[in-house]
Design a protein around this motif. Structure first.
Motif, short mmCIF file in Angstrom:
data_model
loop_
_atom_site.label_atom_id
_atom_site.label_comp_id
_atom_site.label_asym_id
_atom_site.label_seq_id
_atom_site.Cartn_x
_atom_site.Cartn_y
_atom_site.Cartn_z
N LYS A 31 52.15 60.69 33.91
CA LYS A 31 53.06 60.41 35.47
C LYS A 31 55.08 61.34 34.02
O LYS A 31 55.33 61.56 35.27
CB LYS A 31 53.03 59.49 35.25
CG LYS A 31 52.74 58.47 36.57
CD LYS A 31 52.93 57.39 37.18
CE LYS A 31 52.21 56.23 37.73
NZ LYS A 31 52.49 55.46 38.44
N ASP A 32 54.27 60.62 33.06
CA ASP A 32 56.26 60.92 32.20
C ASP A 32 55.70 62.45 31.92
O ASP A 32 57.49 63.66 32.15
CB ASP A 32 55.61 60.56 30.77
CG ASP A 32 55.82 58.52 30.99
OD1 ASP A 32 56.74 58.20 31.57
OD2 ASP A 32 56.21 58.05 30.29
N CYS A 33 54.89 63.08 31.99
CA CYS A 33 54.70 64.45 31.88
C CYS A 33 55.10 65.28 33.08
O CYS A 33 55.74 66.46 32.92
CB CYS A 33 53.04 65.45 31.20
SG CYS A 33 53.24 66.69 31.44
N MET A 34 54.65 64.30 34.37
CA MET A 34 55.24 65.49 35.51
C MET A 34 56.62 65.63 35.46
O MET A 34 57.44 65.86 36.38
CB MET A 34 54.08 64.45 36.18
CG MET A 34 52.79 64.78 36.87
SD MET A 34 51.91 66.62 37.50
CE MET A 34 52.48 66.36 38.85
N ARG A 35 56.99 64.12 35.17
CA ARG A 35 58.56 63.33 35.24
C ARG A 35 58.85 64.77 35.40
O ARG A 35 60.08 65.44 34.84
CB ARG A 35 59.00 62.17 35.17
CG ARG A 35 58.91 61.49 36.07
CD ARG A 35 59.05 59.83 35.69
NE ARG A 35 58.35 59.10 36.25
CZ ARG A 35 57.31 58.21 36.67
NH1 ARG A 35 57.23 58.26 35.43
NH2 ARG A 35 57.09 57.58 36.85
N GLN A 36 58.89 65.68 33.74
CA GLN A 36 59.42 66.13 32.33
C GLN A 36 59.79 67.68 33.45
O GLN A 36 60.17 68.30 32.68
CB GLN A 36 59.16 66.67 30.99
CG GLN A 36 59.40 64.86 30.69
CD GLN A 36 58.68 65.01 28.92
OE1 GLN A 36 58.07 65.94 29.34
NE2 GLN A 36 57.79 63.64 28.39
N LEU A 37 58.31 67.65 33.93
CA LEU A 37 58.55 69.39 34.64
C LEU A 37 59.41 69.60 35.66
O LEU A 37 58.88 69.94 36.69
CB LEU A 37 57.11 69.95 34.86
CG LEU A 37 55.95 69.67 33.51
CD1 LEU A 37 54.82 69.91 34.34
CD2 LEU A 37 56.43 70.78 32.63
#
Length: 67
Positions: free
Chosen positions: A57-63
């Motif tokens: 989820k953190d990775c997705m938010r960063q994108l």
């Protein structure tokens, strides 16, 4: 796991020259964290993979995805 709406799933991507390119789709974003997360969920169950789920989820938010 929560789902992502279609509007939030495809943030607009712009190159350095200002040209708009195809938006990144949620299914194609963060393949590294997605693969590890999915493997854990299959083997151990969702309740035992919260750290990997949150990392994805953190990775997705960063994108730019709104999760």
């Amino acid at each position: 796991m929560s789902t992502v709406s279609a509007a939030a799933a495809e943030p607009a991507a712009v190159t350095e020259s200002g040209e708009q390119k195809k938006p990144l789709r949620a299914c194609c974003a963060c393949p590294e964290t997605k693969k590890v997360r999915d493997g854990c969920i299959i083997e151990k169950g969702e309740e035992n993979c919260t750290e990997l789920i949150e990392a994805h989820k953190d990775c997705m938010r960063q994108l730019g995805f709104k999760i």
